[in-house]
Design a protein around this motif. Structure first.
Motif, mmCIF file in Angstrom:
data_model
loop_
_atom_site.group_PDB
_atom_site.id
_atom_site.type_symbol
_atom_site.label_atom_id
_atom_site.label_comp_id
_atom_site.label_asym_id
_atom_site.label_seq_id
_atom_site.Cartn_x
_atom_site.Cartn_y
_atom_site.Cartn_z
ATOM 1 N N PRO A 442 47.577 48.759 30.455
ATOM 2 C CA PRO A 442 46.815 48.226 29.325
ATOM 3 C C PRO A 442 46.108 49.327 28.545
ATOM 4 C CG PRO A 442 45.594 47.903 31.364
ATOM 5 C CD PRO A 442 46.917 48.493 31.750
ATOM 6 N N GLY A 443 45.681 48.966 27.346
ATOM 7 C CA GLY A 443 44.908 49.899 26.534
ATOM 8 C C GLY A 443 45.664 50.389 25.320
ATOM 9 N N SER A 444 44.996 51.232 24.548
ATOM 10 C CA SER A 444 45.583 51.802 23.342
ATOM 11 C C SER A 444 46.647 52.836 23.703
ATOM 12 C CB SER A 444 44.503 52.460 22.488
ATOM 13 O OG SER A 444 43.921 53.564 23.181
ATOM 14 N N GLU A 445 47.356 53.333 22.678
ATOM 15 C CA GLU A 445 48.393 54.335 22.933
ATOM 16 C C GLU A 445 47.796 55.590 23.560
ATOM 17 O OE1 GLU A 445 50.620 55.151 19.457
ATOM 18 O OE2 GLU A 445 51.326 53.095 19.182
ATOM 19 N N THR A 446 46.599 55.967 23.107
ATOM 20 C CA THR A 446 45.937 57.153 23.669
ATOM 21 C C THR A 446 45.580 56.938 25.132
ATOM 22 O OG1 THR A 446 45.030 57.694 21.489
ATOM 23 C CG2 THR A 446 43.988 58.729 23.411
ATOM 24 N N GLU A 447 45.049 55.740 25.436
ATOM 25 C CA GLU A 447 44.670 55.437 26.816
ATOM 26 C C GLU A 447 45.902 55.367 27.724
ATOM 27 O OE1 GLU A 447 40.678 52.752 25.878
ATOM 28 O OE2 GLU A 447 42.658 51.811 26.001
ATOM 29 N N VAL A 448 46.980 54.803 27.213
ATOM 30 C CA VAL A 448 48.206 54.720 28.003
ATOM 31 C C VAL A 448 48.754 56.117 28.283
ATOM 32 C CG1 VAL A 448 50.618 53.959 27.980
ATOM 33 C CG2 VAL A 448 48.813 52.413 27.183
ATOM 34 N N ALA A 449 48.742 56.979 27.273
ATOM 35 C CA ALA A 449 49.241 58.346 27.447
ATOM 36 C C ALA A 449 48.398 59.110 28.469
ATOM 37 C CB ALA A 449 49.237 59.075 26.110
ATOM 38 N N ARG A 450 47.084 58.923 28.419
ATOM 39 C CA ARG A 450 46.208 59.614 29.369
ATOM 40 C C ARG A 450 46.462 59.120 30.794
ATOM 41 N NH1 ARG A 450 41.873 58.697 27.016
ATOM 42 N NH2 ARG A 450 41.119 56.872 28.169
ATOM 43 N N ARG A 451 46.620 57.828 30.950
ATOM 44 C CA ARG A 451 46.879 57.281 32.278
ATOM 45 C C ARG A 451 48.248 57.719 32.799
ATOM 46 N NH1 ARG A 451 45.130 56.367 37.112
ATOM 47 N NH2 ARG A 451 46.048 54.540 38.136
ATOM 48 N N MET A 452 49.236 57.770 31.928
ATOM 49 C CA MET A 452 50.572 58.228 32.331
ATOM 50 C C MET A 452 50.516 59.666 32.834
ATOM 51 S SD MET A 452 53.172 55.978 31.667
ATOM 52 C CE MET A 452 54.570 56.865 31.008
ATOM 53 N N ASP A 453 49.723 60.500 32.178
ATOM 54 C CA ASP A 453 49.599 61.897 32.595
ATOM 55 C C ASP A 453 48.891 62.002 33.940
ATOM 56 O OD1 ASP A 453 49.832 64.815 31.797
ATOM 57 O OD2 ASP A 453 47.672 64.664 32.139
ATOM 58 N N GLN A 454 47.887 61.139 34.168
ATOM 59 C CA GLN A 454 47.159 61.162 35.434
ATOM 60 C C GLN A 454 48.058 60.766 36.608
ATOM 61 O OE1 GLN A 454 43.936 58.467 34.694
ATOM 62 N NE2 GLN A 454 42.656 59.994 33.652
ATOM 63 N N LEU A 455 49.004 59.870 36.367
ATOM 64 C CA LEU A 455 49.874 59.381 37.428
ATOM 65 C C LEU A 455 51.008 60.341 37.759
ATOM 66 C CD1 LEU A 455 50.101 55.624 36.386
ATOM 67 C CD2 LEU A 455 48.872 56.563 38.354
ATOM 68 N N LEU A 456 51.192 61.368 36.949
ATOM 69 C CA LEU A 456 52.232 62.364 37.217
ATOM 70 C C LEU A 456 51.678 63.398 38.201
ATOM 71 C CD1 LEU A 456 55.128 63.042 36.294
ATOM 72 C CD2 LEU A 456 54.117 64.580 34.604
ATOM 73 N N LYS A 457 52.281 63.525 39.377
ATOM 74 C CA LYS A 457 51.788 64.419 40.422
ATOM 75 C C LYS A 457 52.481 65.770 40.311
ATOM 76 C CE LYS A 457 49.439 60.921 41.735
ATOM 77 N NZ LYS A 457 47.991 60.846 41.394
ATOM 78 N N ARG A 458 51.676 66.856 40.256
ATOM 79 C CA ARG A 458 52.205 68.205 40.051
ATOM 80 C C ARG A 458 51.808 69.110 41.216
ATOM 81 N NH1 ARG A 458 50.179 66.459 35.083
ATOM 82 N NH2 ARG A 458 51.667 66.477 33.343
ATOM 83 N N GLY A 459 52.760 69.918 41.672
ATOM 84 C CA GLY A 459 52.500 70.850 42.778
ATOM 85 C C GLY A 459 52.864 70.212 44.113
ATOM 86 N N ARG A 460 53.487 71.008 45.009
ATOM 87 C CA ARG A 460 54.012 70.413 46.234
ATOM 88 C C ARG A 460 52.920 69.866 47.145
ATOM 89 N NH1 ARG A 460 56.462 75.604 49.550
ATOM 90 N NH2 ARG A 460 54.555 76.834 49.723
ATOM 91 N N LEU A 461 51.734 70.457 47.142
ATOM 92 C CA LEU A 461 50.650 69.925 47.966
ATOM 93 C C LEU A 461 50.235 68.541 47.488
ATOM 94 C CD1 LEU A 461 48.399 73.096 48.459
ATOM 95 C CD2 LEU A 461 49.863 71.972 50.155
ATOM 96 N N VAL A 462 50.101 68.382 46.177
ATOM 97 C CA VAL A 462 49.713 67.090 45.606
ATOM 98 C C VAL A 462 50.828 66.070 45.796
ATOM 99 C CG1 VAL A 462 49.049 65.901 43.478
ATOM 100 C CG2 VAL A 462 48.219 68.223 43.927
ATOM 101 N N VAL A 463 52.078 66.515 45.636
ATOM 102 C CA VAL A 463 53.217 65.606 45.784
ATOM 103 C C VAL A 463 53.271 65.053 47.199
ATOM 104 C CG1 VAL A 463 55.733 65.477 45.848
ATOM 105 C CG2 VAL A 463 54.587 66.620 43.937
ATOM 106 N N VAL A 464 53.212 65.921 48.201
ATOM 107 C CA VAL A 464 53.312 65.472 49.588
ATOM 108 C C VAL A 464 52.099 64.625 49.963
ATOM 109 C CG1 VAL A 464 53.438 66.229 51.990
ATOM 110 C CG2 VAL A 464 54.786 67.395 50.238
ATOM 111 N N ALA A 465 50.938 64.952 49.418
ATOM 112 C CA ALA A 465 49.756 64.114 49.667
ATOM 113 C C ALA A 465 49.988 62.697 49.141
ATOM 114 C CB ALA A 465 48.530 64.740 49.015
ATOM 115 N N GLN A 466 50.635 62.596 47.990
ATOM 116 C CA GLN A 466 50.939 61.281 47.433
ATOM 117 C C GLN A 466 51.974 60.542 48.285
ATOM 118 O OE1 GLN A 466 49.760 59.436 44.216
ATOM 119 N NE2 GLN A 466 50.359 58.287 46.032
ATOM 120 N N LEU A 467 52.997 61.270 48.738
ATOM 121 C CA LEU A 467 54.006 60.637 49.584
ATOM 122 C C LEU A 467 53.391 60.143 50.888
ATOM 123 C CD1 LEU A 467 57.053 63.076 49.184
ATOM 124 C CD2 LEU A 467 56.598 60.948 47.947
ATOM 125 N N THR A 468 52.462 60.898 51.436
ATOM 126 C CA THR A 468 51.799 60.508 52.682
ATOM 127 C C THR A 468 50.984 59.228 52.497
ATOM 128 O OG1 THR A 468 51.678 62.824 53.360
ATOM 129 C CG2 THR A 468 50.205 61.280 54.484
#
Length: 645
Positions: A442-468
C-alpha cells in the motif's frame, strides 16, 4: 391465452398476440370498462412508518441528497418528504408536494411525470366483481385513470394509482357511490405509498414475456429493456415491473434463458439498478452477449461489474452511474473497465484503442517439458550445487549456506496466492510480510519504491540471516525441474521449480508450497558463487499436493538432482547379492562410488551392502539402479534383510 414461447418481433410497438383479454376500453362518455380476468396481485403491506424522515433533517430550508442534487424540503412540524413502506420503497410526495428526485437518488423508479404513488383501499369491495367496481369508479374519473396491481386483501379491494389528481378525485368519491343491489355507500381510503409490489405468478410472467418479445429485435439479437417500469403495454395491464426488484429481474433472466439464449446485446438503461447480482446466473446461460448498456442506473461501485465479467463484452455503456465519478481521470476509468473486460473496444459510446490481449482460451498450450541443461558438464555442476544447497537448506542450521553466496549477493522474495485455486488457501503470512510484490504494497509510488528497496537483501551475511529467519522446510527433490537458461565463461543463470512443506508447521497436514527459484552465479574455485537469488512462493495446486512426497525410493532419473540421467529402462536386476560384500569391499571402493552407495542407501532405505550389489549389477548407473529398486519394491521382491542396518 397462448402460453408457449412469444413470437419474436422487432421493435417495441405492434399488435400483441393473445392480448385481447387484457384490454381496457373507453366509451365516448369517458367511462372505462375492464377485462374480466381476476388479477391476484399482492399489494403493499402496512402503512407509512413515522419518523423515517429523521435521517434527512428537520425544519425548513434546503438539503442535499446523494449525488450532489438539491431538493426543497417544505419543512413543517412533521415533514413527509421521506417515508418508507414495509417493502423498503420510498413513499413520494406529500401534502406540500412530491419529491421524485429523492426516490430516484435512492434507486427507486419514478414515472416521467414525477407523480407519486397512492394506495387506494375499499372496504367490503369483495362483495362486487372487480370489473364492476372499477367501472363504477371509472364512470366518475378521467381517461387517465389507470389502476395498478388490483387485488383483494381479505374483504378489501386494493389498487395503486400514480396520478395525484386522480388520487384526489378518488378520495372525493368516498361515500358518494352506492353499491349495486344495495343501499350501502362505497367508502374509499387513499394514502401515499411506495410503488406497488407485483408477484411474478404465471399470468404476470406471461404478460412480461409478451412485452419482452415486442422489445426483442431478432435481426440483431438485441433485447431493449430500458425504462421497463414505464412500458405502456404493461401499464395497460395494470402492471408496474421495476427491474431493480430482484424477483422481477430474476423473472426476466428466466425468460431470456428459455427463449433467447442466443442474445447478443442487452439494454438495461434507466432502470435504477443498484446491484448486478441477479445477472450472475444469466451470464452462464448467454455466452454470446458482447454488448451491454447499463447507463442511467445507480451502480455505485465498479466491483459490481465483476458479477458479469464472464461476458466477453466488446461494447459497454456505464454513463450516468455514480461509479463513473470515482475515478480521477479517464485513463484510470478505462483501465478499471478493461481489467474486467479486456476486449472492450467501445466504452460509453466512444472508441477505445485496440486492446492488447492473448487469446489463450483458443490456443493450444504445449505440454510442459522436463529439465534442460546445456550439456553434461553444466548438468553435473548444477545438480551437485542443488544437492548441497538444499541438503543444508532443509536442516535446522542454514548458516553454512554463507559459503554459497558472493560477498555482494542480492536476495529477494515474492509470494502470492495461487490464482488457479478456487478454494480457501493456506495462510502465507510468514512470507507476505517479506514479499516484494508491488501490487500488494500500500501507499504512494514513492512509499512503494522505498518499501521495495528495504525488502531487497544485499550482502551474503544479510542474505543468509534472512534465509535463517524463514520457516524450516523439507523439499521434495523428485518434484524439481531445472532450466539452465544462460551459460558463459563468466556467468551461469538457471532456475528450479518444485514443492516443499514446512517441517516446523504444527498442523496435522502441513501445507504444500510451490516455489520457483532463479539463481545467477559466477565461477569460483571449481564451483560457483551466487550473486542473485530470487525466490517466488505460492500454494500448490490440488494436483501438485496429491503428487508431492509420494516417492519412497531413490530419486529417479527424471529428477535433475540425480547424476547422468539417461532414458529409463526396465532391467531384470535382482538386489539380492549372491555373495554379500564385506566392509573391506566397500572401503576399497573409489571415493565417488562410496558416496554413491551411501546416497543410494539413504534414499532407498536399504543397508549399504544391498545398495552396493544393486548398483554393481546396474554397472554403477544410478538411474538404472533406482529404476530397478522401484520396480522390484513394487513387486515385493526385495527381502526384509535388505533393510536391516
Amino acid at each position: 391465452m397462448q402460453r408457449g414461447p412469444p413470437s419474436i418481433t422487432s421493435g417495441r410497438g405492434g399488435s400483441r398476440g393473445g392480448g385481447s383479454s387484457f384490454s381496457i376500453t373507453t366509451g365516448r362518455d369517458g367511462s372505462r370498462s375492464f377485462g374480466e380476468h381476476d388479477d391476484r396481485w399482492v399489494s403493499q403491506r402496512g402503512g407509512m412508518k413515522k419518523n423515517n424522515y429523521k435521517s434527512y433533517g428537520r425544519g425548513r430550508g434546503r438539503g442535499r441528497g446523494r449525488g450532489g442534487q438539491s431538493y426543497h424540503n417544505p419543512g413543517g412540524p412533521d415533514p413527509r418528504s421521506r417515508l418508507v413502506d414495509d417493502e423498503g420503497d420510498i413513499m413520494m410526495g406529500g401534502d406540500g408536494g412530491s419529491y421524485p428526485g429523492a426516490a430516484a437518488r435512492l434507486g427507486l423508479p419514478v414515472s416521467k411525470s414525477g407523480r407519486s404513488w397512492y394506495k387506494v383501499s375499499i372496504p367490503h369491495a369483495k362483495k362486487m366483481e372487480k370489473a364492476t367496481l372499477l367501472a363504477l369508479l371509472g364512470n366518475h374519473l378521467p381517461a387517465t385513470f389507470r389502476p395498478f396491481q388490483f387485488c383483494y386483501e381479505n374483504e378489501m379491494g386494493v389498487f395503486h394509482v400514480d396520478d395525484r389528481d386522480v388520487a384526489e378525485l378518488i378520495r372525493s368519491l368516498s361515500g358518494t357511490i352506492t353499491m349495486p343491489d344495495s343501499n350501502l355507500k362505497i367508502m374509499i381510503s387513499v394514502k401515499q405509498s411506495g410503488p406497488p409490489y407485483a408477484t411474478m405468478n404465471e399470468e404476470n410472467i406471461q404478460k412480461l414475456q409478451i412485452v419482452m418479445s415486442q422489445r426483442y429485435d431478432p435481426s440483431v439479437k438485441v433485447l431493449d429493456l430500458s425504462r421497463l417500469y414505464e412500458d405502456k403495454n404493461l401499464q395497460q395491464e395494470g402492471l408496474y415491473l421495476a427491474l431493480n426488484r430482484e424477483h422481477i429481474l430474476n423473472a426476466v433472466n428466466k425468460i431470456i434463458q428459455e427463449h433467447i439464449p442466443e442474445l447478443v446485446g442487452l439494454n438495461l438503461s434507466h432502470n435504477r439498478l443498484l446491484s448486478l447480482s441477479s445477472l450472475q446466473d444469466l451470464v452462464n446461460k448467454t455466452a454470446n452477449v458482447t454488448s451491454l448498456d447499463l447507463s442511467y442506473n445507480q451502480i455505485r461501485d465498479v466491483s459490481e461489474l465483476d458479477k458479469v465479467k464472464g461476458w466477453q463484452l466488446l461494447e459497454l455503456v456505464l454513463d450516468r452511474n455514480p461509479l463513473c465519478d470515482h475515478f480521477k481521470d479517464n485513463s484510470s476509468y478505462v483501465s478499471a473497465i478493461r481489467k474486467r473486460f479486456p476486449k472492450v473496444i467501445k466504452l460509453d459510446g466512444k472508441d477505445l484503442p485496440p486492446p492488447i490481449t492473448f487469446d489463450v482460451e483458443k490456443a493450444v498450450i504445449p505440454v510442459s517439458k522436463g529439465s534442460h541443461f546445456v550439456n553434461g558438464e553444466i548438468q553435473d555442476l548444477v545438480v551437485k550445487f542443488l544437492k548441497e544447497f538444499y541438503t543444508i537448506y532443509d536442516t535446522d542450521n542454514r548458516q553454512p549456506l554463507i559459503d554459497a553466496y558472493h560477498e555482494h549477493a542480492i536476495f529477494s522474495l515474492t509470494c502470492n496466492f495461487n490464482p488457479a485455486m478456487e478454494y480457501r488457501q493456506p495462510n502465507l503470512g510468514d512470507y507476505l510480510k517479506l514479499s516484494r510484490n508491488a501490487l500488494k504494497i500500500p501507499g504512494s509510488e514513492t512509499e512503494v519504491a522505498r518499501r521495495m528497496d528495504q525488502l531487497l537483501k544485499r550482502g551474503r551475511l544479510v542474505v543468509v540471516a534472512q534465509l535463517t529467519a524463514l520457516p524450516k522446510t523439507t523439499h521434495d527433490a523428485n518434484s524439481f525441474v531445472v532450466d539452465v537458461n544462460f551459460v558463459s565463461n563468466t556467468l551461469l543463470s538457471f532456475s528450479v521449480n518444485g514443492l516443499f512443506k514446512e517441517s516446523d508447521n504444527k498442523a496435522d497436514k502441513p501445507p504444500i508450497r510451490a516455489f520457483n527459484r532463479c539463481f545467477v552465479a559466477v565461477p569460483a574455485q571449481g564451483g560457483v558463487l551466487l550473486i542473485s537469488d530470487m525466490l517466488t512462493i505460492t500454494n500448490a495446486t490440488s494436483e501438485q499436493t496429491q503428487a508431492a512426497f509420494k516417492s519412497t525410493g531413490p530419486t529417479p532419473s527424471s529428477s535433475p538432482v540425480s547424476s547422468n540421467p539417461p532414458a529409463l529402462t526396465s532391467p531384470s536386476t535382482s538386489v539380492t547379492p549372491a555373495v554379500a560384500p564385506d566392509m573391506s569391499t566397500l572401503e576399497n571402493l573409489p571415493a565417488d562410488r562410496q558416496q554413491m552407495v551411501l546416497s543410494f542407501s539413504q534414499q532407498s532405505g536399504m543397508n549399504p551392502m544391498f545398495s552396493f550389489r544393486c548398483l554393481e549389477d546396474c554397472a554403477w548407473d544410478y538411474s538404472k539402479a533406482a529404476e530397478a529398486f522401484t520396480n522390484l519394491s513394487a513387486q515385493g521382491k526385495i527381502p526384509p534383510e535388505a533393510f536391516q542396518k
